[in-house]
Design a protein around this motif. Structure first.
Motif, PDB file in Angstrom:
ATOM      1  N   UNK A 159       0.833  -1.206   0.000  1.00 54.89           N
ATOM      2  CA  UNK A 159       0.000   0.000   0.000  1.00 54.89           C
ATOM      3  C   UNK A 159       0.866   1.253   0.000  1.00 54.89           C
ATOM      4  N   UNK A 160       2.013   1.191   0.678  1.00 57.07           N
ATOM      5  CA  UNK A 160       2.905   2.337   0.725  1.00 57.07           C
ATOM      6  C   UNK A 160       3.433   2.753  -0.633  1.00 57.07           C
ATOM      7  N   UNK A 161       3.588   1.795  -1.541  1.00 60.24           N
ATOM      8  CA  UNK A 161       4.103   2.115  -2.878  1.00 60.24           C
ATOM      9  C   UNK A 161       3.071   2.843  -3.724  1.00 60.24           C
ATOM     10  N   UNK A 162       1.790   2.516  -3.533  1.00 56.40           N
ATOM     11  CA  UNK A 162       0.730   3.107  -4.361  1.00 56.40           C
ATOM     12  C   UNK A 162      -0.045   4.183  -3.602  1.00 56.40           C
ATOM     13  N   UNK A 163       0.463   4.585  -2.442  1.00 59.57           N
ATOM     14  CA  UNK A 163      -0.222   5.567  -1.603  1.00 59.57           C
ATOM     15  C   UNK A 163      -0.526   6.848  -2.376  1.00 59.57           C
ATOM     16  N   UNK A 164      -1.777   7.274  -2.299  1.00 58.95           N
ATOM     17  CA  UNK A 164      -2.178   8.524  -2.927  1.00 58.95           C
ATOM     18  C   UNK A 164      -2.600   8.403  -4.377  1.00 58.95           C
ATOM     19  N   UNK A 165      -2.426   7.230  -4.973  1.00 60.03           N
ATOM     20  CA  UNK A 165      -2.684   7.070  -6.407  1.00 60.03           C
ATOM     21  C   UNK A 165      -3.737   6.013  -6.709  1.00 60.03           C
ATOM     22  N   UNK A 166      -4.357   5.467  -5.669  1.00 56.06           N
ATOM     23  CA  UNK A 166      -5.317   4.373  -5.857  1.00 56.06           C
ATOM     24  C   UNK A 166      -6.594   4.642  -5.060  1.00 56.06           C
ATOM     25  N   UNK A 167      -7.666   4.025  -5.497  1.00 49.30           N
ATOM     26  CA  UNK A 167      -8.950   4.124  -4.799  1.00 49.30           C
ATOM     27  C   UNK A 167      -9.047   3.028  -3.735  1.00 49.30           C
ATOM     28  N   UNK A 168      -9.964   3.169  -2.771  1.00 49.73           N
ATOM     29  CA  UNK A 168     -10.143   2.102  -1.781  1.00 49.73           C
ATOM     30  C   UNK A 168     -10.562   0.787  -2.428  1.00 49.73           C
ATOM     31  N   UNK A 169     -11.282   0.884  -3.539  1.00 52.11           N
ATOM     32  CA  UNK A 169     -11.699  -0.326  -4.251  1.00 52.11           C
ATOM     33  C   UNK A 169     -10.488  -1.054  -4.829  1.00 52.11           C
ATOM     34  N   UNK A 170      -9.576  -0.315  -5.418  1.00 52.90           N
ATOM     35  CA  UNK A 170      -8.348  -0.920  -5.943  1.00 52.90           C
ATOM     36  C   UNK A 170      -7.540  -1.586  -4.836  1.00 52.90           C
ATOM     37  N   UNK A 171      -7.497  -0.948  -3.681  1.00 47.84           N
ATOM     38  CA  UNK A 171      -6.722  -1.496  -2.566  1.00 47.84           C
ATOM     39  C   UNK A 171      -7.318  -2.808  -2.063  1.00 47.84           C
ATOM     40  N   UNK A 172      -8.646  -2.900  -2.024  1.00 44.10           N
ATOM     41  CA  UNK A 172      -9.288  -4.137  -1.595  1.00 44.10           C
ATOM     42  C   UNK A 172      -9.035  -5.258  -2.601  1.00 44.10           C
TER      43      UNK A 172
END
Length: 479
Positions: A159-172
């Motif tokens: 998550x730290x690598x994509x922080x700020x560039x992704x939606x919560x849906x993408x993270x799930x």
């Protein structure tokens, strides 16, 4: 600032409800309490006269001292203090460490909370299917909770690598796939190859770092410079991030020792991590001042590189690394991490197009590889006679005569290659999956911005004030 593509009004509720309902059903079908958690199993079966046949005699409040002693031998009392520390690291340590972005504090802590809550449930199932499935059931206890948190930690590293560039849906969606791949990799290393990696230098840190780096590489944004002014910290955001650093630093000895064997291995792991972190902090401060032209300390280095000693001590922590050996490992980890932040991160972004928001390659990637190498070297360099009768707790296959220390070291090295392969290939595949437009990624102009997904206090009021001022100015011009 929210448009139809990033609106989570239906997407997020539907996803969360469906995922949680699936988890509840799977838990209902497959999961049960383990021996130390189940009332009947732990207290023993009753005979026909109503007397307990197990080790805990007596069911009334007037239980004997012997029964009380046996109750306190429950695994809960050995493992739960470590679990508490690990849990704090996952939800407070990782969450606040990522609050350094000036306008992304809600998302850093909030999405960390969401992803962790889902991942620990999914990890319980995936690790159970691979490690603990007996008679079609997964028996869970406090150690299962610790292992689930470990897996969750790997997801949060990515998550730290994509922080700020992704939606919560993408993270799930990323968490679904990463937890699955993490569990498979962990099973191969620990169960098939007989690898020792109690603190997770390979299974947690190396895997999470290079998985996240590959995901962010596939999600590369050539126009991210449009949000460059928000991809930075301010005084108070760096202070909040330092809270995360201090929590992680304090509890890392518990993290590395949480699931080691009781007794001397657990004691030794905590101690080795303790001194590795201290030495790492010293070298971090030294290098931070050294690489700056004006000799000033960089808060980014202190927040992150000072933790690299905990990562690097993960694999060899339970081994007879010796206190001075652990200090050498931490000292090197701090140097490598600071140099990575100062010189390597810009190269990765400019040449390889890897936009690593938190610098996870410097905190988790390189120190994780260092930890894996130290583990392999320590396995073969320290004679097995040094362990005495304790060899079985650290290297059971060597103690049983199934392999020698050279073979064990070879397995440790092979495990690093396997982990990197799973992380890199898996990250690339998942990265392409996350590019699906319907997942609601923020536009290039709105990255590192809370207000696209959150109600931010003061935003509406500020907008109303601007509107009122503009209206007043227009009226004056008309007059």
């Amino acid at each position: 600032m929210t448009d139809t593509s990033t609106n989570m009004r239906l997407k997020l509720p539907v996803t969360c409800f469906i995922l949680e309902l699936i988890l509840i059903i799977l838990f209902g079908v497959f999961v049960e309490y383990d021996y130390d958690t189940d009332a009947k199993l732990f207290n023993g079966n009753m005979d026909n006269n109503g007397h307990a046949t197990g080790h805990a005699t007596g069911t009334s409040h007037n239980t004997s001292h012997k029964s009380d002693k046996n109750d306190y031998q429950n695994d809960f009392y050995y493992r739960y203090p470590s679990f508490q520390d690990v849990h704090v690291m996952i939800f407070i340590g990782f969450g606040f460490l990522m609050t350094f972005l000036q306008r992304y504090g809600f998302s850093s802590v909030g999405f960390n909370f969401l992803v962790a809550a889902f991942s620990l449930q999914w990890a319980t199932l995936m690790q159970g299917f691979l490690h603990g499935l007996h008679d079609g059931k997964i028996a869970i206890g406090v150690e299962s909770m610790i292992n689930a948190d470990f897996c969750t930690g790997s997801v949060l590293i990515s998550f730290g690598a994509v922080l700020g560039k992704t939606s919560p849906l993408q993270l799930l969606i990323m968490a679904i796939f990463e937890v699955t791949l993490f569990s498979v990799n962990e099973f191969i290393l620990l169960s098939l190859l007989g690898t020792r990696d109690a603190g997770g230098s390979m299974t947690i840190h190396t895997f999470g770092a290079y998985f996240g780096l590959m995901v962010t590489r596939i999600l590369y944004r050539p126009n991210l410079h449009k949000s460059k002014h928000k991809n930075s910290s301010v005084y108070h955001s760096d202070m909040f991030a330092m809270i995360g650093t201090i929590y992680l630093w304090m509890f890392w000895p518990s993290f590395n020792s949480a699931i080691t064997e009781h007794g001397d291995p657990q004691h030794r792991t905590a101690m080795n991590t303790y001194y590795s972190l201290a030495a790492c902090t010293m070298s971090t401060y030294a290098m931070s001042a050294l690489v700056a032209h004006d000799g000033k300390l960089d808060m980014v280095h202190i927040q992150n590189a000072a933790l690299a000693g905990g990562v690097a001590a993960g694999t060899a922590g339970e081994m007879m690394l010796t206190p001075f050996g652990s200090m050498i490992v931490g000292f090197l980890a701090g140097i490598i991490s600071v140099l990575g932040f100062k010189y390597l991160s810009p190269i990765l972004e400019e040449k390889l197009k890897i936009q690593d928001t938190c610098g996870i390659h410097n905190l988790h990637g390189m120190p994780g590889i260092l930890g894996a190498i130290v583990g392999a070297v320590t396995a073969v360099a320290i004679p097995k006679e040094v362990y005495g009768n304790g060899l079985e707790k650290v290297f059971p296959d060597v103690a049983n005569g199934d392999r020698d220390t050279s073979y064990q070291a070879g397995m440790q090295a092979i495990s690093l290659a396997v982990t990197l392969s799973f992380a890199i290939i898996g990250g690339v595949i998942v990265g392409f999956i996350l590019k699906v437009p319907v997942l609601g990624a923020p536009p290039d102009t709105a990255c590192f911005e809370d207000s696209i997904y959150w109600e931010v206090p003061g935003e509406d009021h500020h907008h109303e004030e601007l509107t009122a001022v503009r209206t007043e100015e227009a009226d004056k011009l008309n007059d």
